[in-house]
Each structure stands twice: as structure tokens, then as C-alpha cells.
Design a protein around this motif. Structure first.
Motif, mmCIF file in Angstrom:
data_model
loop_
_atom_site.group_PDB
_atom_site.id
_atom_site.type_symbol
_atom_site.label_atom_id
_atom_site.label_comp_id
_atom_site.label_asym_id
_atom_site.label_seq_id
_atom_site.Cartn_x
_atom_site.Cartn_y
_atom_site.Cartn_z
ATOM 1 N N HIS A 8 0.861 -1.185 0.000
ATOM 2 C CA HIS A 8 0.000 0.000 0.000
ATOM 3 C C HIS A 8 0.906 1.246 0.000
ATOM 4 O O HIS A 8 1.819 1.337 0.821
ATOM 5 N N PRO A 9 0.682 2.160 -0.930
ATOM 6 C CA PRO A 9 1.602 3.304 -1.016
ATOM 7 C C PRO A 9 1.412 4.329 0.094
ATOM 8 O O PRO A 9 2.252 5.208 0.255
ATOM 9 N N TYR A 10 0.316 4.202 0.877
ATOM 10 C CA TYR A 10 0.041 5.199 1.926
ATOM 11 C C TYR A 10 -0.233 4.498 3.253
ATOM 12 O O TYR A 10 -1.363 4.503 3.743
ATOM 13 N N PRO A 11 0.772 3.841 3.838
ATOM 14 C CA PRO A 11 0.531 3.137 5.108
ATOM 15 C C PRO A 11 0.165 4.118 6.221
ATOM 16 O O PRO A 11 0.570 5.287 6.194
ATOM 17 N N ASP A 12 -0.599 3.654 7.195
ATOM 18 C CA ASP A 12 -0.954 4.484 8.344
ATOM 19 C C ASP A 12 0.263 4.759 9.217
ATOM 20 O O ASP A 12 1.151 3.910 9.357
ATOM 21 N N GLY A 13 0.256 5.915 9.854
ATOM 22 C CA GLY A 13 1.255 6.247 10.866
ATOM 23 C C GLY A 13 0.681 6.000 12.250
ATOM 24 O O GLY A 13 -0.512 6.239 12.494
ATOM 25 N N HIS A 14 1.532 5.484 13.153
ATOM 26 C CA HIS A 14 1.102 5.193 14.528
ATOM 27 C C HIS A 14 1.827 6.046 15.552
ATOM 28 O O HIS A 14 1.666 5.859 16.759
ATOM 29 N N ARG A 15 2.699 6.946 15.045
ATOM 30 C CA ARG A 15 3.427 7.844 15.959
ATOM 31 C C ARG A 15 3.486 9.221 15.315
ATOM 32 O O ARG A 15 3.610 9.331 14.093
ATOM 33 N N PRO A 16 3.444 10.279 16.149
ATOM 34 C CA PRO A 16 3.463 11.624 15.570
ATOM 35 C C PRO A 16 4.753 11.931 14.832
ATOM 36 O O PRO A 16 4.773 12.748 13.913
ATOM 37 N N ASP A 17 5.882 11.257 15.227
ATOM 38 C CA ASP A 17 7.183 11.621 14.661
ATOM 39 C C ASP A 17 7.605 10.703 13.520
ATOM 40 O O ASP A 17 8.755 10.685 13.126
ATOM 41 N N GLU A 18 6.668 9.888 12.981
ATOM 42 C CA GLU A 18 7.019 9.059 11.830
ATOM 43 C C GLU A 18 6.099 9.423 10.657
ATOM 44 O O GLU A 18 5.037 10.020 10.844
ATOM 45 N N ALA A 19 6.539 9.069 9.434
ATOM 46 C CA ALA A 19 5.744 9.363 8.251
ATOM 47 C C ALA A 19 4.471 8.519 8.257
ATOM 48 O O ALA A 19 4.499 7.386 8.751
ATOM 49 N N PRO A 20 3.379 9.023 7.706
ATOM 50 C CA PRO A 20 3.214 10.352 7.129
ATOM 51 C C PRO A 20 3.106 11.434 8.208
ATOM 52 O O PRO A 20 2.740 11.123 9.347
ATOM 53 N N LEU A 33 -2.144 8.575 19.357
ATOM 54 C CA LEU A 33 -1.643 7.694 18.287
ATOM 55 C C LEU A 33 -0.884 6.509 18.863
ATOM 56 O O LEU A 33 -0.090 6.658 19.796
ATOM 57 N N GLY A 34 -1.131 5.330 18.299
ATOM 58 C CA GLY A 34 -0.438 4.134 18.760
ATOM 59 C C GLY A 34 -1.423 3.144 19.346
ATOM 60 O O GLY A 34 -2.641 3.240 19.154
ATOM 61 N N SER A 35 -0.879 2.147 20.069
ATOM 62 C CA SER A 35 -1.705 1.086 20.642
ATOM 63 C C SER A 35 -1.660 1.151 22.158
ATOM 64 O O SER A 35 -0.626 1.479 22.748
ATOM 65 N N TRP A 36 -2.772 0.779 22.767
ATOM 66 C CA TRP A 36 -2.951 0.857 24.211
ATOM 67 C C TRP A 36 -3.532 -0.461 24.696
ATOM 68 O O TRP A 36 -4.332 -1.086 24.004
ATOM 69 N N TYR A 37 -3.140 -0.826 25.896
ATOM 70 C CA TYR A 37 -3.646 -2.081 26.458
ATOM 71 C C TYR A 37 -3.832 -1.909 27.957
ATOM 72 O O TYR A 37 -3.008 -1.267 28.624
ATOM 73 N N ALA A 54 -10.249 -6.966 29.769
ATOM 74 C CA ALA A 54 -9.028 -6.385 29.201
ATOM 75 C C ALA A 54 -9.415 -5.743 27.886
ATOM 76 O O ALA A 54 -10.391 -6.159 27.238
ATOM 77 N N GLN A 55 -8.661 -4.727 27.485
ATOM 78 C CA GLN A 55 -9.026 -3.996 26.282
ATOM 79 C C GLN A 55 -7.773 -3.518 25.568
ATOM 80 O O GLN A 55 -6.799 -3.137 26.204
ATOM 81 N N GLU A 56 -7.806 -3.575 24.237
ATOM 82 C CA GLU A 56 -6.737 -2.907 23.489
ATOM 83 C C GLU A 56 -7.354 -1.945 22.487
ATOM 84 O O GLU A 56 -8.385 -2.227 21.881
ATOM 85 N N LEU A 57 -6.730 -0.790 22.360
ATOM 86 C CA LEU A 57 -7.182 0.262 21.451
ATOM 87 C C LEU A 57 -6.033 0.614 20.513
ATOM 88 O O LEU A 57 -4.879 0.592 20.932
ATOM 89 N N THR A 58 -6.359 0.948 19.271
ATOM 90 C CA THR A 58 -5.338 1.441 18.346
ATOM 91 C C THR A 58 -5.866 2.668 17.611
ATOM 92 O O THR A 58 -7.011 2.670 17.134
ATOM 93 N N PHE A 59 -5.037 3.699 17.556
ATOM 94 C CA PHE A 59 -5.346 4.916 16.796
ATOM 95 C C PHE A 59 -4.227 5.126 15.772
ATOM 96 O O PHE A 59 -3.043 5.086 16.128
ATOM 97 N N SER A 60 -4.618 5.349 14.513
ATOM 98 C CA SER A 60 -3.619 5.636 13.486
ATOM 99 C C SER A 60 -4.181 6.684 12.533
ATOM 100 O O SER A 60 -5.337 7.095 12.660
ATOM 101 N N HIS A 61 -3.351 7.100 11.558
ATOM 102 C CA HIS A 61 -3.797 8.144 10.623
ATOM 103 C C HIS A 61 -3.027 7.972 9.318
ATOM 104 O O HIS A 61 -1.993 7.300 9.272
ATOM 105 N N ASP A 62 -3.553 8.574 8.241
ATOM 106 C CA ASP A 62 -2.846 8.486 6.950
ATOM 107 C C ASP A 62 -2.471 9.862 6.408
ATOM 108 O O ASP A 62 -2.284 10.023 5.211
ATOM 109 N N GLY A 63 -2.397 10.837 7.292
ATOM 110 C CA GLY A 63 -2.005 12.182 6.880
ATOM 111 C C GLY A 63 -3.201 13.101 6.660
ATOM 112 O O GLY A 63 -3.029 14.306 6.486
#
Ligand code: HEM
Length: 180
Positions: A8-20, A33-37, A54-63
Motif C-alpha cells: 500500500h503506497p500510503y501506510p498508516d502512521g502510529h506515531r506523531p514523529d514518523e511518516a506520514p 496515536l499508537g496502541s494501548w492495552y 481487558a481492552q486494546e485500542l489502536t489509533f492511526s492516521h494516513d495524513g
């Protein structure tokens, strides 16, 4: 010829300091941003007793100015061993100017929620704008969710529920730690 399985040419970012680079409107929610448990407690007057989960959450973005959101939970027994899968949901949190948030969240129990609220300081507070129910879904009128970053690596979650003839009240609360 088209590659049958391209990266995929536009992968999601999971950290503010990484692309995109995150869109400027994501600024109030970058800390999510990222994963939580973590572990939580739940209950409701119609249920026979309280439960641990128990719960896990994930937040990501594509720019673009929205978050992709996914959550999975499973019930725990008295020794914190997994009992069975529980709630799942996924959705999109659309960031507006001034920290306004519009969230679209769907669940396999036949419930689709549109929530509105704000990201202010370290808290995102969302309340029901509309709920749509599949014909066989439990009757949910409204919910309220609060996500608070108590520090960079700790997220607390409170969920109130107005459903099955009961007034708005506590259904869930959890304390999650950043993963990885
Ligand atoms: C971490 C997420 C959640 C967990 C662990 C959880 C857990 C539970 C459990 C254990 C029950 C009792 C029935 C059963 O054993 O499955 C239940 C009932 C219910 N939950 Fe949740 N839940 C979660 C999220 C939600 C959400 C997001 C909603 C609504 C949007 C919701 C609405 C309800 C309703 C309407 C009932 C049925 C109450 C009744 O019929 O008496 N839950 N939940």
C-alpha cells in the motif's frame, strides 16, 4: 501490468514523529496515536454482576484530518485469565477546527454511533449525536465516552450508557498503558 499484491503506497502512521506527517487538525489528539492495552471494570443494573475485562485500542492516521480507531475487549475471570471475547468496534474520528471531534463508530452487535465532542487539554469527551440500530440490536439510546491522557503513556477511559430502558450511567471504566 499491475502488480497483483502491491505494497500500500500510503501506510498508516502510529506515531506523531514518523511518516506520514500528521495533518495539523490532528494536533489535539496526537497523544492518542499508537496502541494501548489495559484492564477495566464494567457493570450495568440489568446485569447480574460486575465484570473485569481487558481492552486494546489502536489509533492511526494516513495524513488526513481523521483518526482510524479500533478496539477489542475480552472478559477476565477472577484470576485475570481470559474468559471469552467481548465488545469490538471500529471507526473514524474526524477532527474539526477548535478541537471539535465527530466520531463514527460501529459494533458487531448491530449498533452504529455518531458521536460529537471536543478534544480539550488532555481529554476527549464524546457524546451521542445519533445512534442507528440493526433490527435485532439491543436498544441503545445514547452513550458518553471520556478518554484522558493522565501522562504520555497512560490513558483512562470512562463509558456511560443509556440503554435497555435505563438512564445514562456507568457501563465501563479502564486504565490503559501505551504498548511498545
Ligand atoms: C470494552 C467494551 C465493552 C465491554 C467489555 C462490555 C461488556 C458487556 C458485558 C459483559 C455485557 C453483558 C452481556 C454479555 O455478557 O455479553 C454487556 C451488555 C451490554 N452492553 Fe456492553 N461492553 C462494552 C462496550 C459496550 C458499548 C460500546 C455499548 C454501546 C454502545 C455497550 C452496550 C451494552 C448493552 C446495551 C448491553 C446489554 C444490557 C442488557 O441487555 O441488559 N457495551 N456489555
Amino acid at each position: 501490468m499491475v502488480d497483483p499484491a502491491p505494497e500500500h503506497p500510503y501506510p498508516d502512521g502510529h506515531r506523531p514523529d514518523e511518516a506520514p506527517a500528521p495533518h495539523a487538525l490532528l494536533e489535539p489528539v496526537l497523544g492518542l496515536l499508537g496502541s494501548w492495552y489495559g484492564r477495566g471494570e464494567g457493570g450495568y443494573p440489568t446485569l447480574t454482576g460486575d465484570f473485569g475485562y481487558a481492552q486494546e485500542l489502536t489509533f492511526s492516521h494516513d495524513g488526513r484530518p481523521f483518526l482510524r480507531y479500533e478496539a477489542r475487549a475480552w472478559l477476565l475471570d477472577a484470576d485475570d485469565a481470559p474468559l471469552r471475547p467481548s465488545a469490538r468496534e471500529c471507526g473514524w474520528w474526524r477532527l474539526q477546527p477548535d478541537g471539535r471531534v465527530e466520531a463514527l463508530i460501529t459494533q458487531p452487535t448491530g449498533i452504529a454511533e455518531i458521536m460529537v465532542g471536543r478534544a480539550t487539554g488532555n481529554t476527549i469527551d464524546l457524546s451521542t449525536h445519533e445512534v442507528a440500530l440493526a433490527p435485532t440490536a439491543k436498544k441503545v439510546n445514547a452513550t458518553r465516552r471520556r478518554y484522558t491522557l493522565t501522562d504520555d503513556d497512560t490513558l483512562t477511559f470512562h463509558h456511560d450508557l443509556e440503554a435497555v430502558g435505563q438512564p445514562m450511567q456507568h457501563h465501563l471504566s479502564a486504565r490503559l498503558r501505551r504498548r511498545g
